[in-house]
Design a protein around this motif. Structure first.
Motif, mmCIF file in Angstrom:
data_model
loop_
_atom_site.group_PDB
_atom_site.id
_atom_site.type_symbol
_atom_site.label_atom_id
_atom_site.label_comp_id
_atom_site.label_asym_id
_atom_site.label_seq_id
_atom_site.Cartn_x
_atom_site.Cartn_y
_atom_site.Cartn_z
ATOM 1 N N CYS A 247 -10.307 5.172 -22.042
ATOM 2 C CA CYS A 247 -10.021 3.857 -21.457
ATOM 3 C C CYS A 247 -9.139 3.078 -22.436
ATOM 4 O O CYS A 247 -9.639 2.381 -23.319
ATOM 5 N N ASP B 181 -9.231 1.161 -17.084
ATOM 6 C CA ASP B 181 -10.326 1.549 -16.188
ATOM 7 C C ASP B 181 -9.871 1.594 -14.731
ATOM 8 O O ASP B 181 -10.645 1.918 -13.845
ATOM 9 N N THR C 165 -13.719 -0.730 -20.951
ATOM 10 C CA THR C 165 -14.684 0.367 -21.050
ATOM 11 C C THR C 165 -16.052 -0.072 -20.560
ATOM 12 O O THR C 165 -16.786 0.707 -19.933
ATOM 13 N N CYS D 213 -14.677 6.254 -18.107
ATOM 14 C CA CYS D 213 -14.241 5.177 -18.997
ATOM 15 C C CYS D 213 -14.750 5.380 -20.419
ATOM 16 O O CYS D 213 -14.063 5.016 -21.383
#
Length: 281
Positions: free
Chosen positions: A125, A136, A34, A121
């Protein structure tokens, strides 16, 4: 460590309200994924960078990567394909492109793509395949049509990895490692040591069991990596003997639960991708 050419950024400096709002919902690994795009965004804006390149932690560079960013020309984003071997094609699940070496310029086109990725994201994610997404990485699949100014790396020396190592021949000449396909030969710039693990009993697992590594790749690529890790380990130990500098030690169950594998390993010190550390130093 007083690293003269590194700027170390703590989580307290970097984490913002958006990241903290999703942190509890994700595993440590998912949260790292993330943070990838947010890290690049933070560095570009905090340090007024004209470009920023993210690299995975499990890479070793064998040549100056400037040749890769130079290839971008006027493009604003550089992405790298997995270049899977046919036997290991995981594009449908893990994505066409690999978030291993990715560059964004501080241009309108570069920032547009980066901000879209950052927000995507933050929204989702996870380490699972869902609705065409995975971590991602799957987000990159349509970037060449979604955004302007996206360049896909052509240099074959960027992005060699276990899942494609069989596609190359390897040579050591002029003090450098060269990789060659049926069409061209270029210096190896970086190798991605996916799933390299420290194991119990002073053993390394070079990569996942499903991948077959060429002997030349082990000699010219993995041995230098192991030696580089040993140099880094020595520097770390000088500062703190108790520091743990790798993931929890991996078991040898794959080797030890099969009599043939176990016997072979005991006699030779290696089996498939498992090697006693002393055989590689």
């Amino acid at each position: 460590m007083d690293l003269k050419h590194a700027t170390v950024i703590s989580l307290s400096e970097f984490e913002n309200e958006e990241l903290l709002a999703v942190k509890a919902d994700r595993t440590a690994g998912e949260y790292c994924w993330t943070c990838t795009s947010s890290t690049i965004w933070y560095c570009i804006h905090t340090y007024s960078l004209d470009h920023c390149t993210y690299i995975d932690a499990d890479l070793l560079f064998f040549a100056d990567p400037k040749v890769l960013t130079d290839e971008m020309g006027e493009a604003s984003v550089l992405i790298t394909e997995h270049r899977y071997s046919a036997a290991h094609d995981q594009s449908a699940l893990s994505g066409i492109y690999c978030v291993q070496f990715i560059t964004f310029k501080r241009t309108p086109a570069g920032l547009e793509a980066l901000d879209w990725w950052r927000k995507a994201c933050l929204a989702w994610c996870y380490r699972r395949f869902e609705d065409g997404k995975f971590g991602d990485q799957k987000y990159l699949d349509d970037w060449t049509t979604r955004f302007e100014g996206v360049h896909v790396l052509k240099h074959i020396g960027g992005g060699v990895a276990p899942w494609n190592n069989q596609e190359y021949t390897y040579q050591k000449k002029e003090g450098r490692v060269w990789v060659k396909t049926a069409l061209e030969e270029q210096p190896l710039v970086f190798y991605h040591f996916h799933d390299f693990r420290y194991c119990i009993d002073q053993v390394f697992r070079l990569t996942d069991e499903q991948y077959k590594l060429k002997k030349e790749a082990i000699d010219f690529v993995y041995r230098p990596y192991v030696r580089s890790l040993a140099v880094a380990e020595k520097k770390i130990r000088l500062l703190d003997q108790a520091t743990v500098f790798h993931e929890p030690l991996f078991s040898l169950s794959w080797v030890k639960t099969n009599l043939g594998r176990k016997t072979n390993f005991l006699l030779t010190g290696s089996y498939k991708n498992y090697y006693k550390q002393s055989k590689l130093y």
